[in-house]
Design a protein around this motif. Structure first.
Motif, short mmCIF file in Angstrom:
data_model
loop_
_atom_site.label_atom_id
_atom_site.label_comp_id
_atom_site.label_asym_id
_atom_site.label_seq_id
_atom_site.Cartn_x
_atom_site.Cartn_y
_atom_site.Cartn_z
N GLY A 95 3.32 13.59 13.42
CA GLY A 95 4.25 14.65 13.05
C GLY A 95 4.28 14.93 11.56
N ILE A 96 5.24 15.77 11.16
CA ILE A 96 5.33 16.21 9.77
C ILE A 96 5.51 15.01 8.85
CG2 ILE A 96 6.76 17.48 8.15
CD1 ILE A 96 7.47 19.38 10.46
N ASP A 97 6.30 14.07 9.32
CA ASP A 97 6.61 12.92 8.50
C ASP A 97 5.51 11.87 8.62
OD1 ASP A 97 9.19 10.38 8.49
OD2 ASP A 97 8.19 11.37 6.82
N TYR A 98 4.25 12.33 8.72
CA TYR A 98 3.19 11.39 9.04
C TYR A 98 3.01 10.36 7.96
CZ TYR A 98 -0.63 9.40 11.40
OH TYR A 98 -1.39 8.50 12.09
N GLY A 99 2.79 9.20 8.41
CA GLY A 99 2.47 8.15 7.46
C GLY A 99 3.31 6.92 7.70
N TYR A 100 2.87 5.87 7.17
CA TYR A 100 3.54 4.58 7.24
C TYR A 100 4.03 4.26 5.83
CZ TYR A 100 1.00 4.01 11.66
OH TYR A 100 0.51 4.18 12.92
N THR A 101 5.27 3.82 5.73
CA THR A 101 5.82 3.44 4.43
C THR A 101 5.87 1.92 4.36
OG1 THR A 101 7.15 5.44 4.39
CG2 THR A 101 7.75 3.70 2.85
N PHE A 102 5.26 1.39 3.34
CA PHE A 102 5.18 -0.06 3.18
C PHE A 102 6.20 -0.55 2.16
CE2 PHE A 102 1.47 -1.65 5.46
CZ PHE A 102 0.85 -0.46 5.84
N GLY A 103 6.69 -1.77 2.38
CA GLY A 103 7.45 -2.46 1.36
C GLY A 103 6.51 -3.09 0.34
N SER A 104 7.08 -3.71 -0.66
CA SER A 104 6.26 -4.33 -1.73
C SER A 104 5.69 -5.67 -1.32
CB SER A 104 7.09 -4.50 -3.00
OG SER A 104 7.39 -3.24 -3.55
N GLY A 105 6.13 -6.17 -0.18
CA GLY A 105 5.55 -7.41 0.32
C GLY A 105 6.29 -8.66 -0.13
N THR A 106 6.12 -9.71 0.63
CA THR A 106 6.59 -11.06 0.25
C THR A 106 5.36 -11.95 0.17
OG1 THR A 106 8.75 -10.87 1.30
CG2 THR A 106 7.89 -13.09 0.96
N ARG A 107 5.17 -12.55 -0.98
CA ARG A 107 4.03 -13.47 -1.13
C ARG A 107 4.50 -14.87 -0.78
NH1 ARG A 107 -0.89 -13.16 -2.88
NH2 ARG A 107 -0.62 -11.07 -3.74
N LEU A 108 3.93 -15.42 0.27
CA LEU A 108 4.32 -16.75 0.77
C LEU A 108 3.33 -17.80 0.30
CD1 LEU A 108 6.20 -18.43 2.68
CD2 LEU A 108 4.50 -18.02 4.46
N THR A 109 3.88 -18.84 -0.29
CA THR A 109 3.08 -20.01 -0.68
C THR A 109 3.55 -21.20 0.14
OG1 THR A 109 2.85 -19.18 -2.93
CG2 THR A 109 2.43 -21.54 -2.60
N PRO A 119 0.83 -1.22 0.00
CA PRO A 119 0.00 0.00 0.00
C PRO A 119 0.86 1.25 0.00
CG PRO A 119 -0.67 -1.55 1.74
CD PRO A 119 0.63 -2.02 1.22
N GLU A 120 0.39 2.28 -0.69
CA GLU A 120 1.07 3.58 -0.66
C GLU A 120 0.08 4.64 -0.18
OE1 GLU A 120 2.05 5.44 -4.41
OE2 GLU A 120 0.78 4.02 -5.50
N LEU A 121 0.55 5.51 0.68
CA LEU A 121 -0.32 6.50 1.29
C LEU A 121 -0.73 7.55 0.25
CD1 LEU A 121 -1.56 7.66 3.93
CD2 LEU A 121 0.53 9.00 4.17
N LEU A 122 -2.05 7.76 0.17
CA LEU A 122 -2.58 8.80 -0.72
C LEU A 122 -2.83 10.09 0.06
CD1 LEU A 122 -5.30 7.10 -2.95
CD2 LEU A 122 -3.20 8.22 -3.72
N MET A 123 -3.60 9.96 1.13
CA MET A 123 -3.98 11.15 1.90
C MET A 123 -4.23 10.75 3.34
SD MET A 123 -6.69 13.02 -0.63
CE MET A 123 -6.61 14.55 0.29
N TYR A 124 -4.07 11.71 4.23
CA TYR A 124 -4.46 11.49 5.61
C TYR A 124 -5.09 12.76 6.16
CZ TYR A 124 -0.50 14.19 7.40
OH TYR A 124 0.39 15.18 7.69
N THR A 125 -5.94 12.59 7.14
CA THR A 125 -6.56 13.73 7.78
C THR A 125 -6.86 13.40 9.23
OG1 THR A 125 -8.32 15.37 7.56
CG2 THR A 125 -8.90 13.08 7.09
N TYR A 126 -6.99 14.44 10.02
CA TYR A 126 -7.21 14.26 11.46
C TYR A 126 -8.61 14.69 11.87
CZ TYR A 126 -6.58 14.83 16.50
OH TYR A 126 -6.71 14.74 17.86
N SER A 127 -9.06 15.80 11.36
CA SER A 127 -10.31 16.35 11.85
C SER A 127 -11.43 16.14 10.83
CB SER A 127 -10.14 17.85 12.12
OG SER A 127 -9.64 18.49 10.98
N SER A 128 -12.62 16.36 11.28
CA SER A 128 -13.78 16.30 10.37
C SER A 128 -13.66 17.42 9.33
CB SER A 128 -15.08 16.47 11.16
OG SER A 128 -15.40 15.31 11.86
N GLY A 129 -14.14 17.12 8.14
CA GLY A 129 -14.08 18.11 7.07
C GLY A 129 -13.47 17.51 5.83
#
Lengths: 113, 116
Positions: free
Chosen positions: B100-114, A44-54
């Motif tokens: 914080g400013i750097d908000y967000g989680y960064t994901f890897g492309s994943g490992t598909r396990l069979t 998954p790649e982050l598109l957008m985030y928000t905290y408050s309503s709106g």
């Protein structure tokens, strides 16, 4: 009842259409609300985030949060074939000194040329 | 480019044979997560490291273990894989849990396990 409910679709629209994706949630402790896009066989790649309503706008994308109704939406204007992907809503729940990200199931979107 | 790298992209293992998946990051994020994502389902958090502190989800089976030898690397060990463990395993990182400013989680492309 799951904490985050999201209609898995699939959703198929013509190019140029306005797309509306939605999630509902039950946990009042959720703080941040995010939308992730996941292409096939990718993370998954982050598109957008928000905290408050709106509303929060970023280019063709608008994220909307209504905390009183526990409902979030993502709108995509002028949809493109490259927008075809699975869209996951996600919410953060405080957990001790950190937090936990809780996902919806994802909605698979296909934009047809 | 700073990123989260998962190896291998695809892993086939035998029923009951231990397997290790790896994740490395160049973002210098202090939090690393492992998620399990089965087909058409939401990613499910297995556990996470906040710096060196390990946080296990209550419903994560004992079959799943993790190691974080340093800031950059994190491993997922499945001691005795069963057929039900076949899934995409996603590694993610964040700074201070994503605030914080750097908000967000960064994901890897994943490992598909069979599991065969």
């Amino acid at each position: 009842q799951k904490e985050v409910e999201q209609d898995p679709g699939p959703l198929s629209v013509p190019e140029g259409a306005i797309v509306s994706l939605n999630c509902t949630y039950s946990n009042s402790a959720f703080q941040y609300f995010m939308w992730y896009r996941q292409y096939s066989r990718k993370g998954p790649e982050l598109l957008m985030y928000t905290y408050s309503s709106g509303n929060k706008e970023d280019g063709r994308f608008t994220a909307q949060v209504d905390k009183s109704s526990k409902y979030i939406s993502l709108f995509i204007r002028d949809s493109q074939p490259s927008d075809s992907a699975t869209y996951l809503c996600a919410m953060t729940e405080p957990q001790g000194g950190s937090e936990k990200l809780v996902f919806g199931k994802g909605t698979k979107l296909t934009v047809n040329p | 480019d700073a990123m989260v790298i998962q190896n291998p992209r695809y892993q086939v293992t035998q029923f009951g044979k231990p397997v290790t998946l790896s994740c490395s990051q160049t973002l210098n994020h202090n939090v690393m997560y492992w998620y399990q994502q089965k087909s058409s389902q939401a990613p499910k958090l297995l556990f996470h490291y906040y710096d060196k502190d390990f946080n296990n989800e209550a419903d994560t089976p004992d079959n799943f273990q993790s190691r974080r030898p340093n800031t950059s690397f994190c491993f997922l060990d499945i001691r005795s894989p069963g057929l039900g463990d076949a899934a995409m395993y996603l590694c993610a990182t964040s700074r201070d849990g994503g605030r914080g400013i750097d908000y967000g989680y960064t994901f890897g492309s994943g490992t598909r396990l069979t599991v065969v």
